[in-house]
Structure formats: C-alpha cells, structure tokens
Design a protein around this motif. Sequence first.
Motif, PDB file in Angstrom:
ATOM      1  N   VAL A   1       0.835  -1.185   0.000  1.00 19.76           N
ATOM      2  CA  VAL A   1       0.000   0.000   0.000  1.00 19.76           C
ATOM      3  C   VAL A   1       0.875   1.241   0.000  1.00 19.76           C
ATOM      4  CG1 VAL A   1      -0.239  -0.145   2.523  1.00 19.76           C
ATOM      5  CG2 VAL A   1      -1.849   1.245   1.193  1.00 19.76           C
ATOM      6  N   VAL A   2       0.629   2.103  -0.972  1.00 17.17           N
ATOM      7  CA  VAL A   2       1.253   3.427  -0.993  1.00 17.17           C
ATOM      8  C   VAL A   2       0.319   4.336  -0.201  1.00 17.17           C
ATOM      9  CG1 VAL A   2       2.010   5.349  -2.427  1.00 17.17           C
ATOM     10  CG2 VAL A   2       2.314   2.993  -3.224  1.00 17.17           C
ATOM     11  N   THR A   3       0.795   4.881   0.907  1.00 18.66           N
ATOM     12  CA  THR A   3      -0.121   5.542   1.831  1.00 18.66           C
ATOM     13  C   THR A   3       0.466   6.816   2.423  1.00 18.66           C
ATOM     14  OG1 THR A   3      -1.428   5.237   3.849  1.00 18.66           O
ATOM     15  CG2 THR A   3       0.684   4.109   3.760  1.00 18.66           C
ATOM     16  N   HIS A   4      -0.439   7.735   2.777  1.00 15.90           N
ATOM     17  CA  HIS A   4      -0.086   8.931   3.549  1.00 15.90           C
ATOM     18  C   HIS A   4      -0.722   8.857   4.937  1.00 15.90           C
ATOM     19  CE1 HIS A   4       1.813  11.196   0.306  1.00 15.90           C
ATOM     20  NE2 HIS A   4       0.858  10.768  -0.502  1.00 15.90           N
ATOM     21  N   SER A   5      -1.348   7.731   5.238  1.00 17.44           N
ATOM     22  CA  SER A   5      -2.075   7.611   6.498  1.00 17.44           C
ATOM     23  C   SER A   5      -1.233   6.885   7.540  1.00 17.44           C
ATOM     24  CB  SER A   5      -3.389   6.853   6.279  1.00 17.44           C
ATOM     25  OG  SER A   5      -3.982   6.524   7.497  1.00 17.44           O
ATOM     26  N   PRO A   6      -0.977   7.504   8.694  1.00 17.26           N
ATOM     27  CA  PRO A   6      -0.216   6.822   9.746  1.00 17.26           C
ATOM     28  C   PRO A   6      -0.956   5.609  10.297  1.00 17.26           C
ATOM     29  CG  PRO A   6      -1.077   8.926  10.531  1.00 17.26           C
ATOM     30  CD  PRO A   6      -1.302   8.889   9.064  1.00 17.26           C
TER      31      PRO A   6
END
Length: 553
Positions: free
Chosen positions: A487-492
């Motif tokens: 998953v490419v994510t910006h969510s911690p």
Amino acid sequence: MLTALSIRDIVLIEALDLDFRSGLGALTGETGAGKSILLDALGLALGMRADSGLVRNGAAQAVVTASFDLPNDHATAELLHENGLSAEQGEPLVIRRIIKADGGSRATVNDQAASASFLKELAPHLVEIHGQHDDRGLLNPRGHRALLDVFGRIDTAAATAAHREWRSAEDRLAGAIAELETAARDREWLEHAVAELTALGAEAGEEATLAAARADMQKGARLAEDLSAVSAHLDGSDGGAAQLRQAARRLDRIAAEHPLLADALAALDRAVIEASEAEDKLAAAHDALSFDPVRLDDAETRLFELRAMARKHRVEPDALADLALELTERLGRIESGGQGIARLEAEVTATRAAYDAATAELTVARTAAAMRLDAAVASELAPLKLDAARFRTTVAPLAEAQWGPAGRDRVEFEISTNPGAPFAPLIKIASGGELSRFILALKVALAEEGGACTMIFDEIDRGVGGAVASAIGERLARLSARAQLLVVTHSPQVAARADAHWLIAKSHDGIVTRTGVTVLDADERREEIARMLSGAAVTDEARAQAARLLEAA
C-alpha cells in the motif's frame, strides 16, 4: 507473490533492489518523493507501454526485473506452456524489461524472449493495482460478471458446452441451407446432366478398351491381303504345311535305313509342329485383326461420344462413371433436402433449449450470489463512513446478439451515495475518497474468492483520516492474511498496520537528484509515522502517538 524488484536507471532511480515478503507492506514518503516511479517501474515489468522518457537522464537504457514466487499449479504455468516458454517447478518467475533511451524495448520471461502483449496477459495473474484513478479491474463492468461468478463459485462449463453445441448446430443448418439453395439453382442442369450421363452409361476403362479394339481393326484392314496370302501358302492340300506332313510320313517308312534319314525325319517332325503352331497363330491373328466395317464404325462412334462428354464436363473419360454417381447424389440431396433441413432445424431447436436451460440456471445462481455480495459489501460500508451509501449488483438480460459461452446476463456493480439518489456505475458518481473506499469494501468482500497473488493499493486512503483511516488499515491487514499487499499511503493509521515499511525519499548531492528506498526498523518506523502525524517538525507527542498506533496494530 512478488519477492523482489530491481530497478536500474528509471527516472530518478539510479539503482534500487527491493526484497518483499508476504503480509502487508507500506510505502510512505513525502509528496513528490517518487512513490509513483516504483509503480511505473513495476508496470513496465507487467507490460505497460515502454516510454523512453522513463530512462534516467544520461543513461543508455533502463532495466526493471521483477521476481515472483508462485505455486506449481498457478495459472501462469499454463500460459507459459501455451506460449512456448518453459518454467522449472520450484523456480521463481523472473520478468525483465529493458527500455532504450533512443526508443524500443525488449522483454524476457525466465531469460526467454517475450512480447509486451504476453506480459500484459500474465499481469492479471500476478498483480492487481487498485487506486482511485484505476479504470480497469473492479471499476470495469466487463469484468464484473467473472468476479461475481468467482464469488458465487458459479460453474459456467455446462452453459459453455451448450453454447458450443447450439452454435455448431446453427452453422450446420446455415451450411445446409446455402448448399440447398445453390443446388436448387442448378437443379435443371443437374437433371439434364444426370440423364445424359445415365444414357451414355460410361464405364471405367472403357475408352482404353475401345481404342485398342479400333487400332486392331484398323491394322486388320491394312494387313488383310498379306494375311490371306500367307494363309494360302500354308492352308489346303497343296499348302506348305500339308506338303511337310506328307514328306514326313513318307520319310518315316525309310528312316530306319540310315541314321541320317532318322535325323532328317526328326527335323521334319519339328517343322510340322512349328508349322502347326504358325497356322494356329495366324488364325488367332486373323480373328483379332478381323476387319468389320460395322464394328469399326461402332467403336469410333462410341469413342467420340465418350470423349465429347468428357470434354463437356472437363474430366477424363474414365471419370465419367464417378461423375454420374456424384451428380446423381447431388440431385438426390436436393430432392430429399427438405427432410435434411427439417432434421437440422430440430437440432438447432433442441440445442437452443439446452442452452436456455443451462443459462437460466446461471441467472438464478448469479442472482443469489449478487444478493450475498451486496450484503457482504454493505457490512463493510459503515466502518468506512459510507453509511448513507448503498451498493447493488445488477444482473440483467443481455440482447440475444450478445449471448455467449458464459451466459445471457449482464452484471454490473452500482452505487447510490446518498439516500434517494439513483444507482449508477461506481466510477461515474463516487468522489475520489468515496471511490477508493468502495473499492476497498468490494475487494474485502471478494477477497476470499481468489485473485492475483499480489495486490497494490495506490493512495487508497487519500482524503480520509481518523477512524476511517483506521478502518481502512484494519481491512488491508485482513486482506493481507490471504494475499500479499503493498500500500502506498499517507495515512499513519494504515502504515502502523504494516508488517514491513519502506520509506521513499529524494536526495540531492548538488548535481543530481535521486530517489531512494529504505527499509525501516522499529525505531525508524515510529519516527516516520510520527512525521506523518505531525508534519515536518516531529514532536514528542507525535512520537508517543506513533508508538500507540504501532502497539494497537
């Protein structure tokens, strides 16, 4: 699953070797760090269009190598075999793609040359990429029927076989009708030709027999005078043969008187025998070469008729008998053609009924599976803060021209995002954030039913946070128990759920900008998640919150 990705000279990546494992892997980094480059590089290995603009500035070529560890019975094994490529059991599947800076590309699968189109054929069995801008996969209605069939464990084999039999019967009927129509146009000619050939009554080998007989009679006409003269010398009481017999009888009375007389008698006896044989041969030759003007005329007339008929039908004279049989059979098919057409029409009706029955069962099974899928997706919507949304799987009849081996149903996934709003295709009415969550909910509902061995979610959590991000992370972790997830994510909240964590970052040495990827250990993970929580300035409060997220995961 994807086990390794090696990248050389792709955009800002000079050299990068990544190893992957099962479970959930998170890729994080600041916006613009180059996360999309990784996906582009993997896309090249999966048959994406080769763009020379992806080659790093100053490099002659770019190379991407992706390695997959697959079970022996994986679908790719059959694809490799069908395309003449070999794969050793237990060995990884290695795909390499090379792009030249001046244009052109080439690919190999296990060091064997392969086309980009073949890589595209392999790709769906290896990797699924889901994101809010994905217009394939779950968002493409053309694949919804197959997804529903897999979810409902619906076997289409009976319908496929019934469709094949039905279409085959239709083809046979169409061919018979076309043949009958063509033959009917030729009926008058056929009747005349059959009558003509029947009246002629040609036989195989007849021409050669007649030609030989005619030649003998023509010779007989030419040799008749000579034959008569020779016969006159031999035949009769004064003929040569009679004189030899008389001489032999007279010599026989005195042969005992001297040995030479006995020898002379023996010679005369032999001459008598030879003369008799000559008489027999002459008689046989006379019969064979007997010249009868009527018989000769009859033979020549028959030969003319045979050869004229052969020229008319453009065959050899010896083939006239077979031609008569063939045309008689064609005429018979015309006369009995109505019965044959009726039989084939009955076959079409029967096979169509079998197809109708098989596809009706498919429709019932799909309708039931659609209800179960709708319920499964609905249970996922509330935690993803899509409480007001509704999801449904439409199973509708196709036009008859679109019926096929998989049945007569059109299947499409639709949503209504607000109470009272009409249902419409996913991609047409959902916002970016809603769309990504719908994709996740649908994927979770379908997850147990198989798919590619590796799934990639590209910023599927964009635009959400808090409880929704936690719900997304929980569902991604649940999915990763059945397949490898990246998953490419910006969510911690999502990153904290990962089993492995990679940080993507840019570096600049004053001349060249590069993108690198670092595998984070436990302390580095906490620091990166803290950055994702607080921004550029990482606070102790952010670190504490990051630790709590990691512990909760």
